[in-house]
Scaffold this active site. Sequence first.
Site: not given
Length: 374
Positions: A185, A209, A264, A284, A358
């Site tokens: 990913y 993360d 953001c 992301d 996933y």
Amino acid sequence: MESWLLEFRFEKSLLLDTRTLGTFVESLVEDVQEITCAGKVVYRGMEHCEKTGFKVLMQEAEHGNSSALIQGSSLGLLTIDLHVRDNYKEFEEKIKALRKKIFSYNRIVRRKTLEFETLPSITRGDDFSKYEKTTCNLLMEHDFDALVYDHDSPYQNIRIFHSKQYGNCLFLDNDMNLAESDLPYTVAITGNGKVDYRGKTVLILGGGDGGILNYLKDKGPKMITMIDIDEMVIEAAKIHLRGICGDSLDQYEGENYKVIVGDCIEYLKEYISKGQKFDYIINDLTAIPISTEPVGSFWDFLRSILKLSMQVMATGGKYLTQGNSVNMTGALKMYEEQLNKLDAKVSFTKQTVCVPSYHELWVFYTLWKSADSS
């Protein structure tokens, strides 16, 4: 509690012969009682069988430890749902024995297609669920054996599970985000090795993360700025997701990177007002929304991020982002239609990548301003 779901096919003509059907059902009841100790019959519905089928409910009377529901439909489908509360591990062999016995019945249809010995049991009632629905509405069972983190931030629920295969896995509002095994990913969303970050400025939107930051900071960028609104995700990641972020989140500022906790959108507006540009912008934040029309708060947010990002992207720069599952063709098409409506004309490429945890192929986009863009 464990549940086993068994299914068979029987000759539909059986429903027209009351006497034979009664013998068939009685054999089922006796075998379920004998093999699984499901208890006594508490309900038996046999009226109008040729139209409605039949139904038998069995319950262990003394302890209520197990129960069984036998149903035969007018289409010739026989299902047996067995539920066991305690000592369920010993039932695996019993279930196999029951299935073998029922397949020996004369009126059971033996199909040529491959038959499973038995479906695995479904676990219910634990402190957490191992099951998740994929984007194409398939039931997926994770191999989670522990819930290592579970807290609500001001923005979302944050949970981290341990998987035997994939390491610790981050879920935000019950949505799988990233596992410690999911380097594909991170590689995909950063350009799949085709982007040269040496001497460049990078803006990461989201990424709490720490995976993208950890992957890029040693690839020679001039400066990486990461903005994530949820500090609880960052703090949880640096403790429980070391396989993703390494030591990149131990300090919020390093030689060539800075982590900002904030909104953001507000920072993008500030960068626009100052005329600040970035060579690469990596979104992301969230996957492309799944809906029948590109409307609603999620689509509005997506469009706002796109519009603002185009204004802070340097000449010759690129915008990289995840899309959604390759199965979500409608959502992906709607996203691409939104790209054609931007003030700045953009071109794009996309790639499909297998992200281990996933269990689905995932689409990633790279955007850049077209040569004729104003």
